[in-house]
Write an enzyme that holds these catalytic residues in place. Structure first.
Site, mmCIF file in Angstrom:
data_model
loop_
_atom_site.group_PDB
_atom_site.id
_atom_site.type_symbol
_atom_site.label_atom_id
_atom_site.label_comp_id
_atom_site.label_asym_id
_atom_site.label_seq_id
_atom_site.Cartn_x
_atom_site.Cartn_y
_atom_site.Cartn_z
ATOM 1 N N ALA A 26 -30.591 -40.681 -38.117
ATOM 2 C CA ALA A 26 -31.377 -41.785 -38.695
ATOM 3 C C ALA A 26 -30.993 -42.038 -40.152
ATOM 4 O O ALA A 26 -30.687 -41.093 -40.872
ATOM 5 C CB ALA A 26 -32.863 -41.451 -38.612
ATOM 6 N N CYS A 42 -24.516 -35.835 -48.497
ATOM 7 C CA CYS A 42 -24.459 -36.727 -49.658
ATOM 8 C C CYS A 42 -24.843 -35.925 -50.899
ATOM 9 O O CYS A 42 -25.598 -36.396 -51.733
ATOM 10 C CB CYS A 42 -25.338 -37.959 -49.470
ATOM 11 S SG CYS A 42 -27.047 -37.595 -49.130
HETATM 12 C C1 LIG Z 1 -28.314 -37.558 -44.223
HETATM 13 S S1 LIG Z 1 -29.563 -38.111 -43.180
HETATM 14 C C2 LIG Z 1 -28.621 -38.899 -41.918
HETATM 15 C C3 LIG Z 1 -28.083 -40.249 -42.285
HETATM 16 C C4 LIG Z 1 -27.459 -40.951 -41.103
HETATM 17 N N1 LIG Z 1 -26.424 -40.160 -40.481
HETATM 18 C C5 LIG Z 1 -26.882 -42.301 -41.461
HETATM 19 O O1 LIG Z 1 -25.686 -42.418 -41.716
HETATM 20 O O2 LIG Z 1 -27.648 -43.282 -41.485
HETATM 21 C C6 LIG Z 1 -30.077 -36.658 -42.382
HETATM 22 C C7 LIG Z 1 -31.065 -36.877 -41.248
HETATM 23 O O3 LIG Z 1 -31.232 -35.619 -40.581
HETATM 24 C C8 LIG Z 1 -32.528 -35.559 -40.064
HETATM 25 N N2 LIG Z 1 -32.772 -34.135 -39.737
HETATM 26 C C9 LIG Z 1 -33.264 -33.158 -40.516
HETATM 27 N N3 LIG Z 1 -33.278 -31.994 -39.846
HETATM 28 C C10 LIG Z 1 -32.771 -32.242 -38.609
HETATM 29 C C11 LIG Z 1 -32.545 -31.456 -37.458
HETATM 30 N N4 LIG Z 1 -32.829 -30.166 -37.452
HETATM 31 N N5 LIG Z 1 -32.031 -32.047 -36.358
HETATM 32 C C12 LIG Z 1 -31.751 -33.379 -36.353
HETATM 33 N N6 LIG Z 1 -31.953 -34.178 -37.423
HETATM 34 C C13 LIG Z 1 -32.454 -33.616 -38.531
HETATM 35 C C14 LIG Z 1 -33.376 -36.163 -41.157
HETATM 36 O O4 LIG Z 1 -34.593 -36.635 -40.637
HETATM 37 C C15 LIG Z 1 -32.462 -37.283 -41.680
HETATM 38 O O5 LIG Z 1 -32.807 -38.500 -41.086
#
Ligand SMILES: C[S@@+](CC[C@H](N)C(=O)[O-])C[C@H]1O[C@@H](n2cnc3c(N)ncnc32)[C@H](O)[C@@H]1O
EC number: 2.1.1.176
Length: 449
Positions: free
Chosen positions: A268, A386
């Site tokens: 997300a 990031c």
């Molecule tokens: C850096 S953001 C991702 C951005 C996305 N890839 C984009 O380009 O739009 C990291 C995401 O990892 C999710 N997240 C955190 N822990 C996680 C987990 N254990 N498994 C899956 N998603 C996770 C967070 O809710 C967050 O939305």
């Protein structure tokens, strides 16, 4: 009457101070409550973001005027003083009388007992001169080098210490300064539905002509000046995605091909998921996971806006995804401390602590380890963040490679990147924000043996 821009900025900032709200979300919320002209919106945004960005320096400047200490003040009063000092010292084109009289009016409304105090502090501040750099010169004499950088650029000491230790003083100075410049809006053209040329002409037809082609990614456009892309028909019709140009370098490292089965573990709001789908011509399958339901919905919404059908947005922890059968490739865009995106998310300076970093590195390594187990032999795992801290970047990659004892190897990404970046690749690439005026990212690729 209090200017609508200041009123909106105040309501944003007080929520950030009292409820630890995210500044971008609090601002969105405050803007939705009141119809503002484009000019007022831009000013409210500048005051809200700038005050959060410069809070550490502002507090040092304010401290001599508050004998009992800033912590003794109610949040409402402190917020009014902080945003007023930001305007007086950083937005010097604004008339000082308008700033101070709106501050006093605001104080009368939200905390009447503090109005004369606010008035007295701001008058003294004005009398002593508002050039913040001159004022810092006298304060800085007593400070060591790290404290000086911290005060000059308004970052907490632990962040400055870590960046100087990693990049050296000169480059850290440039990175910190870059984090204080407003981010340029970059967009990725949806290659399934348009071309860079057709989007450029369509933007020009709407009077948006101050546009440059990206220098790092073919499908990128940089739009100068303040613009609300999400209000454009081109955006609503799914021809564009707002995405930092540096972030656009990551999905292609998976070498996605039509028909593949790809896992995006932390997906997300779907910026990279949808880019993978575009690169696969919307064929094959992309499983896109996130741990929060509301966030999973943002992936689904992005896909429906972009007319993408190959993505399955799913609620779940990336560490629990079954790779049965194994995936052709896996993206781990891990949650991180965010030190690369501070120009867009200035509240990270107040929100993140050193203790968060250790907790994050454990989660990052777990996600990457699991990805390496559920990718097919010969398949790629791309690890990205990031942030700019080696503990969350190359050290995670090297640790997992070592733990998996020959099951995965580091793969060279130099040939997949623009020539201007190829010679900067070591254990992956750290793209720092001063290099190409992008946000800061880390990216590396592993290959399952
Ligand atoms: C850096 S953001 C991702 C951005 C996305 N890839 C984009 O380009 O739009 C990291 C995401 O990892 C999710 N997240 C955190 N822990 C996680 C987990 N254990 N498994 C899956 N998603 C996770 C967070 O809710 C967050 O939305």
């Amino acid at each position: 009457m209090i200017s609508p821009a200041r009123w909106t900025a105040y309501h944003t900032l007080v929520r950030v101070a009292k409820d630890q709200a995210y500044v971008n979300l609090a601002l969105q919320h405050a803007l939705a409550k009141r119809e503002l002209s484009d000019r007022d919106k831009a000013l409210a945004t500048e005051i809200a973001y700038g005050t959060v960005r410069r809070q550490l320096t502002i507090d040092q400047l304010l401290a001599p005027y508050v004998r009992r200490g800033l912590r003794s003040m109610e949040s409402e009063t402190l917020t009014i003083l902080r945003m007023s000092v930001y305007q007086l010292s950083w937005l010097s084109k604004l008339p000082a009388y308008a700033v101070t009289s709106d501050a006093v009016e605001l104080a009368k409304r939200v905390n009447p007992r503090s109005a004369s105090f606010v008035n007295a502090v701001l008058r003294s501040y004005l009398r002593d001169g508002t050039d913040w750099e001159k004022r810092l010169d006298s304060l800085r004499e007593d400070f060591d080098d790290i404290a000086q950088l911290s005060l000059l650029h308004s970052y907490p000491r632990w962040m400055v210490t870590r960046l100087v230790a990693t990049y050296g003083r000169e480059r850290a100075d440039a990175i910190l300064a870059a984090g204080n410049r407003p981010g340029v809006t970059s967009v990725r053209v949806n290659a399934l539905r348009a071309s860079v040329e057709s989007v450029t002409s369509a933007l020009a037809a709407q009077g948006i002509v101050d546009i440059e082609r990206g220098s790092l990614y073919d499908g990128a456009l940089r739009i100068m000046g303040a613009i609300d892309v999400e209000r454009l028909d081109l955006y609503r019709d799914g021809l564009l995605t707002v995405q930092d140009e540096g972030a656009m370098l990551i999905a292609p490292l998976l070498r996605p091909e039509p028909g593949m089965r790809i896992l995006d573990m932390c997906a997300a709001p779907g910026g990279k998921t949808t880019q993978i789908a575009e690169l696969m011509r919307d064929t094959g399958v992309i499983d896109a996971y996130d741990v929060y339901m509301a966030k999973v919905q943002t992936i689904a919404d992005a896909c429906s806006r972009l007319h993408i059908a190959s993505v399955r947005a799913r609620l779940g922890d990336g560490r629990d995804v079954l790779g049965d059968p194994p995936y052709d490739a896996v993206l781990v865009d891990a949650p991180c401390s965010g030190l690369g995106v501070m120009r867009r998310r200035p509240d990270i300076r107040q929100r993140r602590t050193e203790a968060d970093v250790a907790a994050l590195t454990a989660l990052q390594a777990d996600l990457l380890r699991h990805a390496c187990r559920i990718v097919k032999p010969g398949g790629y795992v791309v690890y990205a963040t990031c942030t700019l801290l080696p503990e969350e970047n190359e050290q995670v990659v090297l640790r997992v490679i070592d733990e998996l004892e020959g099951a995965v190897s580091l793969d060279d990404i130099a040939g997949d990147l623009p020539a201007s970046l190829a010679d900067r690749v070591t254990v992956g690439l750290t793209l720092t924000p001063e290099m190409f005026a992008t946000d800061g990212f880390y990216m590396a690729r592993l290959r399952r043996n």
